[in-house]
Structures are given as structure tokens and as C-alpha cells.
Design a protein around this motif. Structure first.
Motif, short mmCIF file in Angstrom:
data_model
loop_
_atom_site.label_atom_id
_atom_site.label_comp_id
_atom_site.label_asym_id
_atom_site.label_seq_id
_atom_site.Cartn_x
_atom_site.Cartn_y
_atom_site.Cartn_z
N GLN A 66 0.82 -1.21 0.00
CA GLN A 66 0.00 0.00 0.00
C GLN A 66 0.86 1.26 0.00
O GLN A 66 0.55 2.23 -0.70
CB GLN A 66 -0.95 -0.01 1.20
CG GLN A 66 -2.04 -1.06 1.10
CD GLN A 66 -3.07 -0.94 2.21
OE1 GLN A 66 -2.99 -0.09 3.09
NE2 GLN A 66 -4.07 -1.82 2.17
N ARG A 70 1.23 5.07 -2.53
CA ARG A 70 0.88 6.38 -1.98
C ARG A 70 1.69 7.50 -2.62
O ARG A 70 2.85 7.32 -2.97
CB ARG A 70 1.04 6.40 -0.46
CG ARG A 70 0.04 5.50 0.24
CD ARG A 70 0.14 5.57 1.74
NE ARG A 70 -0.73 4.57 2.37
CZ ARG A 70 -0.78 4.31 3.66
NH1 ARG A 70 0.00 4.99 4.49
NH2 ARG A 70 -1.58 3.38 4.14
N ASP A 74 -1.39 11.66 -0.29
CA ASP A 74 -1.58 10.66 0.76
C ASP A 74 -0.73 11.00 1.98
O ASP A 74 -1.19 10.85 3.12
CB ASP A 74 -1.21 9.27 0.25
CG ASP A 74 -2.12 8.82 -0.88
OD1 ASP A 74 -3.35 8.85 -0.70
OD2 ASP A 74 -1.60 8.43 -1.95
#
Length: 246
Positions: A66, A70, A74
Motif C-alpha cells: 500500500q 501512496r 496521501d
């Protein structure tokens, strides 16, 4: 019960277990959302929180798959940092019971706790610069407050990890226990906290978390409130009665 965070609610405490053992409890967005939901409950009904991890590790970091996706926006959303700050600011104490990998975001979650204990297999640190990022979820200001500026710089700039004994020497953790005693020792700490006046405990945490320039004024104001409390009167009367019988 399944999910990224398994929560055991008891009358005076909550045990929350990071529960992604197949990923060494890497902290993903679902975990962050579960931490926010837990915080909402503990803000409404304050209890001591014990944080631990499943499968022999606390948390091996944030979920790299994840993180890799980003971008700048983010980062500015403070995704992990907002959850960890909310943990740090809970009204009652937070105890982190650490085992195995406690790295990156996992270490930063541990830094947000008030008390940290560990097993001998602890490996704690912030390898983020090796991945091209910084430890931006609290390490740059919480870690210096825990171990001092020089040691924090050593850990954060090199990206190295500490074992349990070095972490104990540094004051990053307060005790090392055999793995089978880790949670019982965390509960023993929670028992000692529960034996004290809850309001006095909350006020002590408030004073501990206050900036230096707020002291001693904040201590005086918190103490003034406690000096007028019925619980203070009850506890001190009981103490004097016990001393009189001794």
C-alpha cells in the motif's frame, strides 16, 4: 473473531491484538480504520488499552504494497500518524506488549504507548530511509522524548534495529519477559493501574503528555481538581485508618 484487529473488551481494560499474522501484522488501511474505531470507543468509555500482536510479532511495519502506491496527497493526509496520535492521546494508559518484529509503522505505534514491555525476541527500529521514505508517523518527535535526541538520531538515521536488551538499556522498553509471560505481565500492569483512582490516572497522563512550558501550571490545576474530589477524601481516610491500626 477475525479482522485486522481483534478486540477483547473487559470492565477496566481492552486488549487489542493486531491480527494479520500472515503479513507479520503489517499495518494496512483496514488496520488503521479499526484503530480509529477502537479509539472512538475508548474516548467515550475510557479504559486502559493493551496493544499486542498475533503470531509472534507485534507489527513488521506499514503494508509496503500500500505504501508503494501512496503519493504526496496521501502523505499530507497523515494516514498512519493520525491513528497513532489518537492512540497516544487516549485518556487512560496504553501498554504495548511487544514480541518479534516491531518495525517501521509498528515501532511508531509502539512509541505512541505510555508503557512498552517486550520479549527477548524483540527487533525494534525504523528502516524507512532504506525504502526511500522517512518515519513520518510520530518517530521523529516521540522517539527523542523516549530515548533522547542522540539515540533517536542514531536509530532513525541509520535505520538499524535494536534487540530487547539494547532497547531496555536505552529505556525504549521498561522490561523484558519470557514470551509466555508477556500478556500476563501486561495484565499485571493494568491491574496496578486499575487499583488507582481512575481520575488521578487520567490527570497524571495529561500532565505527562503536556508540553514543558505548560508546567507547573497544568499540574497545579489538575491537582486542584483532585484535591476537591470525594475519591481523594475516601482514599486518604482509608490510608490514615490503616496506618492507625498498624
Amino acid at each position: 473473531m477475525s479482522g485486522p484487529l481483534v478486540v477483547d473488551v473487559r470492565p477496566d481494560r481492552v486488549v487489542a491484538t493486531l491480527n494479520r499474522p500472515e503479513k507479520r501484522n503489517a499495518i494496512d488501511l483496514d488496520t488503521v480504520e479499526a484503530l480509529h474505531a477502537l479509539c472512538a470507543e475508548l474516548e467515550a468509555e475510557p479504559r486502559t488499552l493493551i496493544l499486542t500482536g498475533a503470531g509472534g510479532h507485534f507489527a513488521a511495519g506499514a503494508d509496503i504494497a500500500q505504501l508503494a502506491e501512496r503519493r504526496a496527497d496521501d502523505a499530507r493526509r497523515s494516514i498512519n500518524q493520525a491513528a497513532f496520535t489518537r492512540i497516544a492521546e487516549l485518556p487512560m494508559p496504553v501498554i504495548a506488549a511487544l514480541d518479534g518484529y516491531t518495525l517501521g509503522g509498528g515501532a511508531e505505534l509502539a512509541y505512541a504507548a505510555d508503557i512498552r514491555i517486550a520479549t527477548g525476541s524483540l527487533r525494534i527500529g525504523n528502516p524507512e530511509p532504506g525504502l526511500g521514505i522517512i518515519a513520518a508517523a510520530g518517530a521523529t518527535w516521540r522517539l527523542p522524548a523516549i530515548v533522547g535526541a542522540a539515540r533517536a538520531a542514531d536509530l532513525l538515521l541509520t535505520g538499524r534495529t535494536l534487540g530487547a536488551e539494547e532497547a531496555l538499556t536505552w529505556g525504549l522498553i521498561s522490561a523484558v519477559h519470557p514470551v509466555e509471560q508477556l500478556l500476563p505481565e501486561a495484565h499485571a500492569l493494568a491491574d496496578r493501574i486499575a487499583a488507582n483512582d481512575a481520575r488521578a490516572t487520567r490527570h497524571t497522563k495529561t500532565a505527562l503528555r503536556a508540553p514543558r512550558d505548560a508546567h507547573p501550571r497544568i499540574d497545579d490545576e489538575l491537582q486542584a481538581e483532585l484535591f476537591e474530589s470525594p475519591e481523594k477524601e475516601r482514599r486518604m481516610a482509608a490510608f490514615l485508618a490503616r496506618r492507625g491500626r498498624a
